[in-house]
Scaffold this active site. Structure first.
Site, PDB file in Angstrom:
ATOM      1  N   ARG A   1       0.873  -1.099  -0.115  1.00 38.83           N
ATOM      2  CA  ARG A   1      -0.007  -0.201  -0.339  1.00 38.83           C
ATOM      3  C   ARG A   1       0.875   1.169   0.292  1.00 38.83           C
ATOM      4  O   ARG A   1       0.300   2.334  -0.377  1.00 38.83           O
ATOM      5  CB  ARG A   1      -0.695   0.227   1.205  1.00 38.83           C
ATOM      6  CG  ARG A   1      -1.754  -1.082   1.087  1.00 38.83           C
ATOM      7  CD  ARG A   1      -2.686  -1.253   2.493  1.00 38.83           C
ATOM      8  NE  ARG A   1      -3.570  -1.984   2.339  1.00 38.83           N
ATOM      9  CZ  ARG A   1      -3.460  -3.576   2.628  1.00 38.83           C
ATOM     10  NH1 ARG A   1      -1.922  -3.765   3.113  1.00 38.83           N
ATOM     11  NH2 ARG A   1      -3.910  -4.807   2.836  1.00 38.83           N
TER      12      ARG A   1
ATOM     13  N   ASP B   1      -9.321  -5.007   8.009  1.00 34.33           N
ATOM     14  CA  ASP B   1      -8.358  -5.963   8.769  1.00 34.33           C
ATOM     15  C   ASP B   1      -9.338  -6.768   9.952  1.00 34.33           C
ATOM     16  O   ASP B   1      -9.012  -8.062  10.195  1.00 34.33           O
ATOM     17  CB  ASP B   1      -6.823  -5.619   8.952  1.00 34.33           C
ATOM     18  CG  ASP B   1      -6.646  -4.563   8.294  1.00 34.33           C
ATOM     19  OD1 ASP B   1      -5.694  -4.663   6.818  1.00 34.33           O
ATOM     20  OD2 ASP B   1      -6.989  -3.280   7.630  1.00 34.33           O
TER      21      ASP B   1
ATOM     22  N   ARG C   1     -11.571  -8.913   8.774  1.00 35.67           N
ATOM     23  CA  ARG C   1     -11.108  -9.832   8.376  1.00 35.67           C
ATOM     24  C   ARG C   1     -10.115 -11.305   9.089  1.00 35.67           C
ATOM     25  O   ARG C   1     -10.626 -12.576   9.145  1.00 35.67           O
ATOM     26  CB  ARG C   1      -9.639  -9.926   7.629  1.00 35.67           C
ATOM     27  CG  ARG C   1      -9.797  -9.519   5.877  1.00 35.67           C
ATOM     28  CD  ARG C   1      -8.874  -8.981   5.097  1.00 35.67           C
ATOM     29  NE  ARG C   1      -9.130  -8.293   3.938  1.00 35.67           N
ATOM     30  CZ  ARG C   1      -8.721  -7.600   2.811  1.00 35.67           C
ATOM     31  NH1 ARG C   1      -7.292  -6.873   3.638  1.00 35.67           N
ATOM     32  NH2 ARG C   1      -9.051  -6.944   1.912  1.00 35.67           N
TER      33      ARG C   1
ATOM     34  N   HIS D   1      -2.903   0.155   8.453  1.00 36.39           N
ATOM     35  CA  HIS D   1      -3.753  -0.527   7.747  1.00 36.39           C
ATOM     36  C   HIS D   1      -2.193  -1.026   6.328  1.00 36.39           C
ATOM     37  O   HIS D   1      -2.571  -0.922   5.442  1.00 36.39           O
ATOM     38  CB  HIS D   1      -5.108   0.115   7.089  1.00 36.39           C
ATOM     39  CG  HIS D   1      -5.330  -0.421   5.433  1.00 36.39           C
ATOM     40  ND1 HIS D   1      -6.084  -1.846   5.889  1.00 36.39           N
ATOM     41  CD2 HIS D   1      -6.027  -0.458   4.638  1.00 36.39           C
ATOM     42  CE1 HIS D   1      -6.366  -2.389   4.908  1.00 36.39           C
ATOM     43  NE2 HIS D   1      -6.085  -1.782   3.984  1.00 36.39           N
TER      44      HIS D   1
HETATM   45  N1  NAI Z   1      -9.018   1.017   2.713  1.00 42.20           N
HETATM   46  C1  NAI Z   1      -9.004  -0.012   2.082  1.00 42.20           C
HETATM   47  O1  NAI Z   1      -9.643  -1.102   3.080  1.00 42.20           O
HETATM   48  C2  NAI Z   1      -8.856  -0.589   0.850  1.00 42.20           C
HETATM   49  C3  NAI Z   1      -8.779   0.491   0.040  1.00 42.20           C
HETATM   50  N2  NAI Z   1      -8.207   0.710  -0.989  1.00 42.20           N
HETATM   51  C4  NAI Z   1      -7.620   0.890  -2.017  1.00 42.20           C
HETATM   52  O2  NAI Z   1      -8.977   2.290  -2.377  1.00 42.20           O
HETATM   53  C5  NAI Z   1      -8.478   3.355  -3.497  1.00 42.20           C
HETATM   54  C6  NAI Z   1      -9.364   2.797  -4.964  1.00 42.20           C
HETATM   55  O3  NAI Z   1      -9.197   1.487  -5.639  1.00 42.20           O
HETATM   56  P1  NAI Z   1     -10.455   0.755  -6.525  1.00 42.20           P
HETATM   57  O4  NAI Z   1     -11.249   1.217  -6.373  1.00 42.20           O
HETATM   58  O5  NAI Z   1      -9.797  -0.530  -6.633  1.00 42.20           O
HETATM   59  O6  NAI Z   1      -9.709   1.306  -7.820  1.00 42.20           O
HETATM   60  P2  NAI Z   1      -9.919   1.764  -8.580  1.00 42.20           P
HETATM   61  O7  NAI Z   1      -9.122   1.950 -10.259  1.00 42.20           O
HETATM   62  O8  NAI Z   1     -10.950   1.144  -9.834  1.00 42.20           O
HETATM   63  O9  NAI Z   1     -10.938   3.078  -9.237  1.00 42.20           O
HETATM   64  C7  NAI Z   1      -9.944   4.556  -8.711  1.00 42.20           C
HETATM   65  C8  NAI Z   1     -10.719   5.661  -9.299  1.00 42.20           C
HETATM   66  O10 NAI Z   1      -9.844   6.522  -8.812  1.00 42.20           O
HETATM   67  C9  NAI Z   1     -10.483   7.716 -10.335  1.00 42.20           C
HETATM   68  N3  NAI Z   1      -9.331   8.978  -9.774  1.00 42.20           N
HETATM   69  C10 NAI Z   1      -8.276   8.746  -9.679  1.00 42.20           C
HETATM   70  N4  NAI Z   1      -8.019  10.469 -10.036  1.00 42.20           N
HETATM   71  C11 NAI Z   1      -8.762  10.586  -9.572  1.00 42.20           C
HETATM   72  C12 NAI Z   1      -9.357  11.854  -8.916  1.00 42.20           C
HETATM   73  N5  NAI Z   1      -8.196  12.628  -9.230  1.00 42.20           N
HETATM   74  N6  NAI Z   1     -10.628  12.903  -8.861  1.00 42.20           N
HETATM   75  C13 NAI Z   1     -11.130  12.051  -8.926  1.00 42.20           C
HETATM   76  N7  NAI Z   1     -11.035  10.204  -9.398  1.00 42.20           N
HETATM   77  C14 NAI Z   1     -10.105   9.676  -9.542  1.00 42.20           C
HETATM   78  C15 NAI Z   1     -10.720   6.590 -11.424  1.00 42.20           C
HETATM   79  O11 NAI Z   1     -10.636   7.331 -12.337  1.00 42.20           O
HETATM   80  C16 NAI Z   1     -10.916   5.430 -11.207  1.00 42.20           C
HETATM   81  O12 NAI Z   1     -13.176   5.650 -11.302  1.00 42.20           O
HETATM   82  C17 NAI Z   1      -7.228   2.511  -3.750  1.00 42.20           C
HETATM   83  O13 NAI Z   1      -5.773   2.716  -3.590  1.00 42.20           O
HETATM   84  C18 NAI Z   1      -6.844   1.479  -2.878  1.00 42.20           C
HETATM   85  O14 NAI Z   1      -5.578   0.684  -2.983  1.00 42.20           O
HETATM   86  C19 NAI Z   1      -8.860  -1.085  -1.816  1.00 42.20           C
HETATM   87  C20 NAI Z   1      -8.975  -2.116  -1.260  1.00 42.20           C
HETATM   88  C21 NAI Z   1      -9.200  -1.513   0.059  1.00 42.20           C
HETATM   89  C1  PYR Z   2      -6.287  -3.329  -1.240  1.00 41.50           C
HETATM   90  C2  PYR Z   2      -6.417  -3.694   0.574  1.00 41.50           C
HETATM   91  O1  PYR Z   2      -6.226  -2.325   1.002  1.00 41.50           O
HETATM   92  C3  PYR Z   2      -7.012  -4.421   1.143  1.00 41.50           C
HETATM   93  O2  PYR Z   2      -7.515  -4.661   0.862  1.00 41.50           O
HETATM   94  O3  PYR Z   2      -6.927  -4.272   2.247  1.00 41.50           O
END
Ligand code: NAI
Ligand code: PYR
Length: 316
Positions: free
Chosen positions: A92, A152, A155, A179
């Site tokens: 991450r 987490d 999970r 995280h």
């Molecule tokens: N906190 C957590 O537990 C988790 C966090 N994540 C994180 O969430 C984030 C998104 O993941 P996904 O949805 O899989 O990615 P994704 O690639 O499917 O979606 C990201 C979106 O952000 C948009 N984007 C990029 N720059 C932007 C901006 N400046 N303004 C507005 N929109 C913008 C993109 O166009 C895209 O639609 C990642 O950083 C990922 O690591 C993912 C899973 C769990």
């Molecule tokens: C991508 C991420 O942060 C998660 O699945 O935990």
């Protein structure tokens, strides 16, 4: 369509897999009457709004549309899931440079449009981006929370539930800290139905087994890597986790969750957002609980916070 009483407005910034998994869950829970979807890729946000709208005959009425930052003006809650996600093998923290740059543009735009909504950060590395968002918010820092280790913790509870043969909802155990790879389990407080794990006997006679518990923690820590290796991203579980945060805020539930918030001296940690069990309600992260952690847990928590601070310094 106008609804007589608005029950809550939610904004999602970043309508990729995580943002839309949350949006899809939100419309099924009937928590909000209005949902605005914002993405740098406007066509994507529009397509997602169309697709979700076509499901409305199967759920309760709400207004869903693609919009701009100005549409966040009266949002009660804004979920940020915009930015890069991990490629297989990436941590991450590898996302930091790319996503910190996005946040430095995006957070001022959100704050200029919205003056009192709660801002929930999901983008990774979530603790550092939550810190950056809180720093930019300044005197409004308390409006910013990160999803932190809610996933987490979920999970961990699931895996412990599987091991002992009980519903994960009956497992009370927390993952705290980053995280990410330096997260830790609060073993000293973990219990099932009020019985500490050292004393608990599971549905099939499973007693205390340190090696099995260590393996469960490792599986929890590595879950994202294992899923990303197989399907390139994780989104359903975090979508539901974000829904749980939204519900706690919009219904002022005072739910205890391991969200990430800016520390103000907890266990000697300041000036970094990191997760601890926290009461979440209308005002966001309302109170970080002061729990009787073991000395070892405190040391691991401080180590995790120090690691996050080192990474934060790289983009400050
Ligand atoms: N906190 C957590 O537990 C988790 C966090 N994540 C994180 O969430 C984030 C998104 O993941 P996904 O949805 O899989 O990615 P994704 O690639 O499917 O979606 C990201 C979106 O952000 C948009 N984007 C990029 N720059 C932007 C901006 N400046 N303004 C507005 N929109 C913008 C993109 O166009 C895209 O639609 C990642 O950083 C990922 O690591 C993912 C899973 C769990
Ligand atoms: C991508 C991420 O942060 C998660 O699945 O935990």
């Amino acid at each position: 369509m106008s609804l007589r009483k608005r029950t809550g407005k939610v904004g999602v910034v970043g309508t990729g897999m995580v943002g839309t998994s949350f949006a899809y869950a939100l419309m099924q829970r009937s928590l909000a009457s209005e949902l605005v979807l914002i993405d740098i890729d406007r066509a994507r946000a529009e397509g997602e709004a169309m697709d979700l709208n076509h499901g409305l005959p199967f759920v309760r009425p709400m207004r869903i549309y693609a919009g701009d930052y100005a549409d966040l003006a009266d949002a009660d809650l804004i979920v940020i899931a915009a930015g890069a996600n991990q490629r297989p093998g990436e941590t991450r923290l590898d996302l930091l440079g790319r996503n910190a740059a996005i946040f430095r543009d995006m957070i001022p735009a959100i704050l200029a449009a919205n003056h009192d909504g709660i801002i929930v950060v999901a983008t990774n590395p979530v603790d550092i981006l939550t810190t950056i968002a809180a720093q930019i918010a300044g005197s409004d820092a308390n409006r910013v929370i990160g999803s932190g280790t809610i996933l987490d913790t979920a999970r961990f509870r699931y895996l412990l539930g599987q091991h002992y043969g009980v519903d994960p909802r009956s497992v009370h155990a927390y993952i705290v800290g980053e995280h990410g790879d330096s997260e830790l389990a609060l073993w000293s407080l973990a219990n099932i139905a009020g019985v500490r794990l050292v004393d608990f006997v599971g549905a099939n006679g499973q007693g205390y087994d340190q090696a099995a518990l260590d393996a469960i923690l490792e599986q929890t820590r590595n879950a994202a890597y294992e899923i990303i290796k197989r399907k390139r991203a994780t989104y359903y579980a975090i979508g539901l986790g974000l829904l749980a945060i939204a519900e706690a805020v919009l219904r002022d539930q005072h739910t205890v969750m391991t969200v990430s918030s800016l520390m103000t001296g907890q266990y000697g940690v300041t000036d970094i957002a990191i997760s601890l069990p926290t009461i979440v309600g209308r005002d966001g992260a309302e109170e970080v609980l002061n729990l009787p952690l073991s000395d070892h847990e405190v040391a691991l928590f401080q180590r995790s916070a120090n690691l996050l601070k080192e990474y934060l310094a790289q983009v400050s």
